[in-house]
Scaffold this motif. Sequence first.
Motif, short mmCIF file in Angstrom:
data_model
loop_
_atom_site.label_atom_id
_atom_site.label_comp_id
_atom_site.label_asym_id
_atom_site.label_seq_id
_atom_site.Cartn_x
_atom_site.Cartn_y
_atom_site.Cartn_z
N HIS A 153 0.86 -1.18 0.00
CA HIS A 153 0.00 0.00 0.00
C HIS A 153 0.90 1.24 0.00
O HIS A 153 1.04 1.92 1.03
N PRO A 154 1.51 1.57 -1.14
CA PRO A 154 2.49 2.66 -1.17
C PRO A 154 1.90 4.03 -0.91
O PRO A 154 2.63 4.95 -0.51
N HIS A 155 0.61 4.20 -1.13
CA HIS A 155 -0.08 5.46 -0.85
C HIS A 155 -1.48 5.13 -0.36
O HIS A 155 -1.97 4.01 -0.54
N LEU A 195 -4.56 -3.71 -7.87
CA LEU A 195 -5.49 -4.76 -7.48
C LEU A 195 -6.94 -4.30 -7.40
O LEU A 195 -7.25 -3.11 -7.49
N TRP A 196 -7.80 -5.27 -7.18
CA TRP A 196 -9.25 -5.07 -7.11
C TRP A 196 -9.66 -4.10 -6.01
O TRP A 196 -10.67 -3.40 -6.14
N ASN A 197 -8.91 -4.06 -4.92
CA ASN A 197 -9.28 -3.19 -3.79
C ASN A 197 -8.51 -1.88 -3.78
O ASN A 197 -8.41 -1.21 -2.76
N ASP A 198 -8.00 -1.48 -4.95
CA ASP A 198 -7.32 -0.20 -5.10
C ASP A 198 -8.36 0.88 -5.42
O ASP A 198 -9.23 0.67 -6.27
N GLY A 199 -8.25 2.03 -4.77
CA GLY A 199 -9.30 3.05 -4.91
C GLY A 199 -8.86 4.35 -5.54
O GLY A 199 -9.55 5.35 -5.42
N ARG A 200 -7.74 4.36 -6.26
CA ARG A 200 -7.19 5.62 -6.74
C ARG A 200 -7.90 6.22 -7.94
O ARG A 200 -7.72 7.39 -8.25
N SER A 201 -8.69 5.43 -8.68
CA SER A 201 -9.13 5.85 -10.02
C SER A 201 -10.57 6.33 -10.08
O SER A 201 -11.24 6.19 -11.11
N GLY A 225 -6.67 10.35 -6.69
CA GLY A 225 -5.96 9.10 -6.55
C GLY A 225 -4.45 9.23 -6.64
O GLY A 225 -3.74 8.24 -6.65
N SER A 226 -3.93 10.43 -6.70
CA SER A 226 -2.49 10.62 -6.87
C SER A 226 -1.81 10.70 -5.51
O SER A 226 -2.44 10.96 -4.49
N PRO A 227 -0.50 10.47 -5.45
CA PRO A 227 0.21 10.57 -4.17
C PRO A 227 0.03 11.92 -3.51
O PRO A 227 0.09 12.02 -2.30
N ALA A 228 -0.21 12.96 -4.30
CA ALA A 228 -0.36 14.30 -3.73
C ALA A 228 -1.54 14.38 -2.78
O ALA A 228 -1.59 15.22 -1.90
N GLY A 229 -2.53 13.48 -2.96
CA GLY A 229 -3.70 13.47 -2.09
C GLY A 229 -3.50 12.72 -0.81
O GLY A 229 -4.42 12.55 -0.04
N ARG A 230 -2.28 12.28 -0.55
CA ARG A 230 -2.06 11.37 0.56
C ARG A 230 -2.36 12.00 1.91
O ARG A 230 -2.96 11.37 2.77
N SER A 231 -1.93 13.22 2.13
CA SER A 231 -2.11 13.81 3.46
C SER A 231 -3.59 13.96 3.78
O SER A 231 -4.02 13.70 4.92
N ALA A 232 -4.40 14.35 2.80
CA ALA A 232 -5.84 14.46 3.04
C ALA A 232 -6.45 13.11 3.25
O ALA A 232 -7.31 12.91 4.12
N GLU A 274 -8.58 7.84 6.65
CA GLU A 274 -8.24 6.55 7.25
C GLU A 274 -8.49 6.60 8.76
O GLU A 274 -8.85 5.58 9.37
N GLY A 275 -8.32 7.75 9.36
CA GLY A 275 -8.54 7.87 10.79
C GLY A 275 -9.99 7.69 11.20
O GLY A 275 -10.26 7.50 12.37
N CYS A 276 -10.92 7.75 10.24
CA CYS A 276 -12.33 7.56 10.59
C CYS A 276 -12.59 6.18 11.13
O CYS A 276 -13.61 5.96 11.78
N SER A 277 -11.71 5.22 10.83
CA SER A 277 -11.94 3.88 11.35
C SER A 277 -11.80 3.84 12.86
O SER A 277 -11.97 2.82 13.45
#
Length: 511
Positions: free
Chosen positions: A35-37, A100-106, A496-503, A508-511
């Motif tokens: 999970h690189p990003h 993979l199937w569970n990738d959500g970037r696109s 879906g780009s790495p630039a969106g990672r911080s947001a 992810e913290g909602c879990s």
Amino acid sequence: MFLGLDLGTSAVKAVLIDEEGKVRAMASHPLSLSHPHARWSEQDPATWWAAALSAVEQLLAAAAAEGISSRRVAAIGLSGQMHGATLLDRNDRVLRPAILWNDGRSDAQCRELERVPGFRGITGNLAMPGFTAPKLAWVREHEPRIFDQVAKVLLPKDYLRLWLTGDYATDMSDAAGTLWLDVPRRRWSQSMLDACGLSVETMPRLHEGTEATGRLLPELAARWNMDRVPVAAGGGDNAAGAVGVGIVGHGQAMLSLGTSGVYFAVSDGFLSRPEQAVHSFCHALPGTWHLMSVMLNAASCLDFTAQLTGRSSVAEMLAEAERSAGRDDGPMFLPYLTGERTPHNDVHACGAFSGLRADSTAADLANATLEGVGLGLLDGIEAVDAAGLHANEVTVIGGGSRSAYWTQMLADIIGRPLTLRSGGDVGAALGAARLARLAAEPGASLAEVCAMPPLVAVREPNRARHAYYRERRQPLFRELYRQLQPLYSGASGRDGSPAGRSAASHHEGCS
């Protein structure tokens, strides 16, 4: 003997069955995810082939220990995780890790694909980030140098096929999950390929799942002491899993409790309900289709909560949950840890516990998790019902089916009998082996080869509990999603780009 090979998300599994359909040996080799990003999920295809070699060789060794010669293997069948984008250049070199199937970037690319004229009539589906076409559109936009080198796009199991036979081929059920297939007509769609800058030449050949696509390469035949046996087209993991438990006729249905949660119902004609994110795919059998609702997280939620509460295993957590028997006023759990498909098609959805109190226990969280996954599955089943395909009885397969406590809870939530059959935890590898037999013996009886395994148990729903879930818990479950959806939908980078990672980290913290 017939060998089934299943490329899953977490492991490659191999199974050997005899002419009576009895499982004679099994083996597996684990896989890891990257999970690189945020919202990215990838694997290195080289690890798939290494794991496949290990699983097959373990299987053959186990069979030999039982006096079964590898020379008795008459055919090999394949199944695997669907939707993964495996990109090859002209020399069959892998250009990047498989998405993979569970990738959500696109998700942004999905919105573009939905504008293709006639899109839903061709594909029978919504455009979702899990499917293959949006992944290629993302690569075209964000990694153009890689995209320009793409000569072939293969699905995960078909990458194994390339190593086994040297052929570029796939089956209808797996191809239907790409968004490049004209699902009603069972052929590649030129307009959908054009939308991604691809061509039919980039695609593998299409076959029905019961057809042989090639023969085992001489060097592998020699290594495994086999003849050059035929390799069946096989099926996507869910279609192959259905074949493995005899879900092959109109109106039959199964519930798969694996990493993801899948409700699968067979149709003898094309049906669709894309507005509720129901998947409409070809089955792995000729002239047959299926509808499918998909939760991205099912049994994986149990792993999550076991780790969260410090339990040493899911089994320990389940035992504790059963002892407590749950509380009618207990907390609720949204199981959307990596987004969701049916019925929300919301890549930004996240998990949540709600209704915690000072006396809430680890067992309460465990029961909330089991219930939350069940309520999510019920949403999907009702969406399939609305498409015009209702099953009165449902067969349960997958690792989660081993829990009597959870399967009874699911029967109570869904309100239908759930049947458990022997071999239901073998999964798609068994179906792949059955498809191998059908490829090797074209005149074999479908009813005989794909018979339902012996019945182990039936979980009859408790009507009072079903009323409780439908009248009290289901409305709360749906309202919780509606209340939280505006919060997490605005918390993630949408390109879906790495630039969106911080947001995205915030969501992810909602879990």
